[in-house]
Design an enzyme around this catalytic site. Structure first.
Site, PDB file in Angstrom:
ATOM      1  N   LEU A   1       0.771  -1.154   0.009  1.00  0.00           N
ATOM      2  CA  LEU A   1      -0.059   0.026   0.040  1.00  0.00           C
ATOM      3  C   LEU A   1       0.933   1.484   0.001  1.00  0.00           C
ATOM      4  O   LEU A   1       0.437   2.260  -0.098  1.00  0.00           O
ATOM      5  CB  LEU A   1      -0.868   0.133   1.275  1.00  0.00           C
TER       6      LEU A   1
ATOM      7  N   THR B   1      10.920  -4.301   2.542  1.00  0.00           N
ATOM      8  CA  THR B   1      10.083  -5.088   2.927  1.00  0.00           C
ATOM      9  C   THR B   1      10.453  -6.527   3.172  1.00  0.00           C
ATOM     10  O   THR B   1      11.615  -6.887   2.299  1.00  0.00           O
ATOM     11  CB  THR B   1       8.572  -4.808   2.522  1.00  0.00           C
TER      12      THR B   1
ATOM     13  N   LYS C   1      14.489  -7.282   5.131  1.00  0.00           N
ATOM     14  CA  LYS C   1      14.831  -6.118   6.021  1.00  0.00           C
ATOM     15  C   LYS C   1      16.163  -6.539   6.571  1.00  0.00           C
ATOM     16  O   LYS C   1      16.691  -5.525   7.188  1.00  0.00           O
ATOM     17  CB  LYS C   1      13.851  -6.080   6.922  1.00  0.00           C
TER      18      LYS C   1
ATOM     19  N   ASP D   1       9.877   1.237  11.615  1.00  0.00           N
ATOM     20  CA  ASP D   1       8.725   0.592  12.334  1.00  0.00           C
ATOM     21  C   ASP D   1       8.274   0.749  13.655  1.00  0.00           C
ATOM     22  O   ASP D   1       7.240   0.763  14.140  1.00  0.00           O
ATOM     23  CB  ASP D   1       8.853  -0.873  12.113  1.00  0.00           C
TER      24      ASP D   1
ATOM     25  N   GLY E   1       8.936 -12.551  15.859  1.00  0.00           N
ATOM     26  CA  GLY E   1       9.404 -12.613  14.486  1.00  0.00           C
ATOM     27  C   GLY E   1      10.068 -11.295  14.347  1.00  0.00           C
ATOM     28  O   GLY E   1      10.308 -10.437  15.047  1.00  0.00           O
TER      29      GLY E   1
ATOM     30  N   ILE F   1      -1.158  -5.860  14.588  1.00  0.00           N
ATOM     31  CA  ILE F   1      -0.777  -5.214  13.477  1.00  0.00           C
ATOM     32  C   ILE F   1      -0.995  -5.501  12.062  1.00  0.00           C
ATOM     33  O   ILE F   1      -0.199  -5.228  11.063  1.00  0.00           O
ATOM     34  CB  ILE F   1       1.123  -5.081  13.989  1.00  0.00           C
TER      35      ILE F   1
ATOM     36  N   TYR G   1      -3.466  -5.957   9.052  1.00  0.00           N
ATOM     37  CA  TYR G   1      -4.573  -5.408   8.975  1.00  0.00           C
ATOM     38  C   TYR G   1      -5.264  -5.628   7.676  1.00  0.00           C
ATOM     39  O   TYR G   1      -4.665  -6.653   7.003  1.00  0.00           O
ATOM     40  CB  TYR G   1      -4.155  -3.901   8.520  1.00  0.00           C
TER      41      TYR G   1
HETATM   42  P1  ATR Z   1       7.390 -11.164  10.634  1.00  0.00           P
HETATM   43  O1  ATR Z   1       8.720 -10.710  10.061  1.00  0.00           O
HETATM   44  O2  ATR Z   1       5.898 -10.720  10.198  1.00  0.00           O
HETATM   45  O3  ATR Z   1       7.056 -11.049  12.267  1.00  0.00           O
HETATM   46  P2  ATR Z   1       8.280 -14.028  11.352  1.00  0.00           P
HETATM   47  O4  ATR Z   1       9.339 -13.376  11.720  1.00  0.00           O
HETATM   48  O5  ATR Z   1       7.873 -15.123  10.150  1.00  0.00           O
HETATM   49  O6  ATR Z   1       7.363 -12.878  10.484  1.00  0.00           O
HETATM   50  O7  ATR Z   1       7.382 -14.195  12.499  1.00  0.00           O
HETATM   51  C1  ATR Z   1       6.121 -14.798  12.639  1.00  0.00           C
HETATM   52  C2  ATR Z   1       5.703 -14.868  14.126  1.00  0.00           C
HETATM   53  O8  ATR Z   1       4.275 -15.559  14.176  1.00  0.00           O
HETATM   54  C3  ATR Z   1       6.375 -15.808  14.624  1.00  0.00           C
HETATM   55  O9  ATR Z   1       6.735 -15.281  16.121  1.00  0.00           O
HETATM   56  C4  ATR Z   1       5.860 -17.070  14.669  1.00  0.00           C
HETATM   57  O10 ATR Z   1       6.111 -18.141  15.867  1.00  0.00           O
HETATM   58  P3  ATR Z   1       7.489 -19.163  15.536  1.00  0.00           P
HETATM   59  O11 ATR Z   1       8.403 -17.998  16.234  1.00  0.00           O
HETATM   60  O12 ATR Z   1       7.141 -20.066  16.776  1.00  0.00           O
HETATM   61  O13 ATR Z   1       7.445 -19.591  14.342  1.00  0.00           O
HETATM   62  C5  ATR Z   1       4.427 -16.857  14.682  1.00  0.00           C
HETATM   63  N1  ATR Z   1       3.384 -17.673  14.089  1.00  0.00           N
HETATM   64  C6  ATR Z   1       3.358 -17.873  12.769  1.00  0.00           C
HETATM   65  N2  ATR Z   1       2.460 -18.927  12.714  1.00  0.00           N
HETATM   66  C7  ATR Z   1       1.837 -19.270  13.911  1.00  0.00           C
HETATM   67  C8  ATR Z   1       0.936 -20.322  14.324  1.00  0.00           C
HETATM   68  N3  ATR Z   1       0.208 -21.257  13.670  1.00  0.00           N
HETATM   69  N4  ATR Z   1       0.775 -20.476  16.037  1.00  0.00           N
HETATM   70  C9  ATR Z   1       1.397 -19.511  16.651  1.00  0.00           C
HETATM   71  N5  ATR Z   1       2.318 -18.606  16.392  1.00  0.00           N
HETATM   72  C10 ATR Z   1       2.614 -18.455  15.091  1.00  0.00           C
END
Ligand code: ATR
Length: 276
Positions: free
Chosen positions: A20, A66, A70, A106, A132, A219, A221
Site C-alpha cells: 500500500l 520489506t 529487511k 517501524d 519474529g 499489527i 490489517y
Molecule cells: P514477521 O516478520 O511478520 O514477524 P516472522 O518473522 O515469520 O514474520 O514471524 C512470525 C511470528 O508468528 C513468529 O513469532 C511465529 O512463531 P514461531 O516463532 O514459533 O514460528 C508466529 N506464528 C506464525 N504462525 C503461527 C502459528 N500457527 N501459531 C503460533 N504462532 C505462529
C-alpha cells in the site's frame, strides 16, 4: 507530471505487488507539490545486492525495504542507525550522495499509532505475542517508551533471543505459558504473530482470556478475528493501519526533509481500502 527531473523513491520486496506504500507516498508527494515518485520493485533474494547498488547507480533518493530483505539488506549499506542496529532490521534507506544510510521506522510507526489513540506505555505491562521480525521493532518501541515487556511465542527460544537482544533497554520477561489470571493484569496485548493474515487462522490468544479492560493492538490489517472479537466485547482496539501510515510518514521525512501530510496519507489509504 513525471518529467526528466522527477526524483525516484520506492520499495524493494518479494512479493511487493500488494504493497500500500506507493498509494500513500505518491499522494503525499502530489499534495505537497514535490517532484518525486514512488515505485514498487520486485527484488528476488539473489538480486538484492545488485538492486541496492542500483540505488547508487540510478541516484534513487531512497527506498523502503520489506519482506524478505529487511535483515539481509544491512550487509550492503554504508551505515545504519542505532535503532536499526538494535532491531536488526532496516526498512528505509536514504541515498546521501552515494552513501547509503539505513533506518528502521517501524518502531516509531508503532509507538506513534498508539500515541495518537491516547495510549501511554510508561511503566505499563505489555504482552507481545510473537517473536519474529515485527515483534523486534515492537519490543524495541515499547522498551524505549518505558513499558515492561512480556513476550510469548510458540517457539520459546526465539523469545529468549529477543530478551537477550533488548535486555539492556528495560524490563523484558519471557513467558513459557499464558495464564488467564496473569493476562488479566496486562495493560496492552499486541499481536505480532502472523496469525490473522489468513481467514481461517485461529486467534493468537485463547479467546477465553479476552477482557474488556485490556487494550488490544493487531499489527495485521485491516480487520482480524482478534480485532472483531475484542471490539465486540467493548475493548479499545488499535489496528495496523496507523503503524503503516506513521512508518511511512517517518520515511517520507527522511527522504524529503519535509513534514509528512499524515491526514492526507490516511485519507487516501482509507479511500483505497473501502473501494477495494
Ligand atoms: P514477521 O516478520 O511478520 O514477524 P516472522 O518473522 O515469520 O514474520 O514471524 C512470525 C511470528 O508468528 C513468529 O513469532 C511465529 O512463531 P514461531 O516463532 O514459533 O514460528 C508466529 N506464528 C506464525 N504462525 C503461527 C502459528 N500457527 N501459531 C503460533 N504462532 C505462529
Amino acid at each position: 507530471m513525471i518529467t526528466a527531473k522527477t526524483k525516484i523513491t520506492g520499495i524493494f520486496g518479494d512479493p511487493v505487488e500488494h504493497s500500500l506504500s506507493p498509494i500513500i507516498h505518491n499522494e503525499a508527494f502530489r499534495h505537497l507539490n514535490l517532484d518525486y515518485c514512488y515505485l514498487a520493485f520486485n527484488v528476488k533474494r539473489e538480486k538484492l545486492r545488485e538492486a541496492v547498488e542500483a540505488i547508487r547507480a540510478l541516484q534513487i533518493v531512497g527506498v523502503n525495504i520489506t519482506l524478505p530483505h529487511k535483515e539481509s539488506v544491512i550487509n550492503y549499506l554504508d551505515e545504519i542507525s542505532d535503532e536499526a542496529n538494535y532491531i536488526g532490521a532496516v526498512n528505509t534507506i536514504l541515498n546521501d550522495k552515494g552513501y547509503l544510510r539505513g533506518f528502521n521506522t517501524d518502531a516509531f510507526g508503532f509507538i506513534q499509532s498508539l500515541k495518537e489513540e491516547g495510549v501511554n506505555l510508561q511503566q505499563k505491562d505489555i504482552l507481545v505475542l510473537g517473536a519474529g521480525g515485527a515483534a523486534k521493532a515492537i519490543v524495541y518501541g515499547v522498551l524505549k517508551e518505558g513499558g515492561n515487556v512480556y513476550i510469548y511465542n510458540r517457539t520459546i527460544s526465539k523469545a529468549e533471543e529477543i530478551k537477550k537482544r533488548f535486555s539492556t533497554l528495560g524490563t523484558i520477561e519471557v513467558l513459557k505459558n499464558l495464564d488467564k489470571s496473569f493476562v488479566k493484569k496486562i495493560y496492552l496485548v499486541v499481536n505480532a504473530t502472523s496469525l490473522g493474515l489468513k481467514e481461517n487462522d485461529p486467534m493468537p490468544i485463547n479467546p477465553t482470556f479476552l477482557n474488556k479492560d485490556i487494550i488490544y493492538c493487531d499489527i495485521v490489517y485491516p480487520n482480524t478475528k482478534l480485532m472483531k472479537e475484542t471490539k465486540r466485547i467493548g475493548c479499545k482496539v488499535i489496528g495496523g493501519l496507523g503503524m503503516l501510515i506513521w512508518q511511512a510518514a517517518n520515511a517520507f521525512e527522511i527522504w524529503t526533509k519535509q513534514k509528512a501530510p499524515v491526514e492526507r496519507m490516511k485519507k487516501i489509504l482509507n479511500k483505497f481500502l473501502t473501494k477495494r
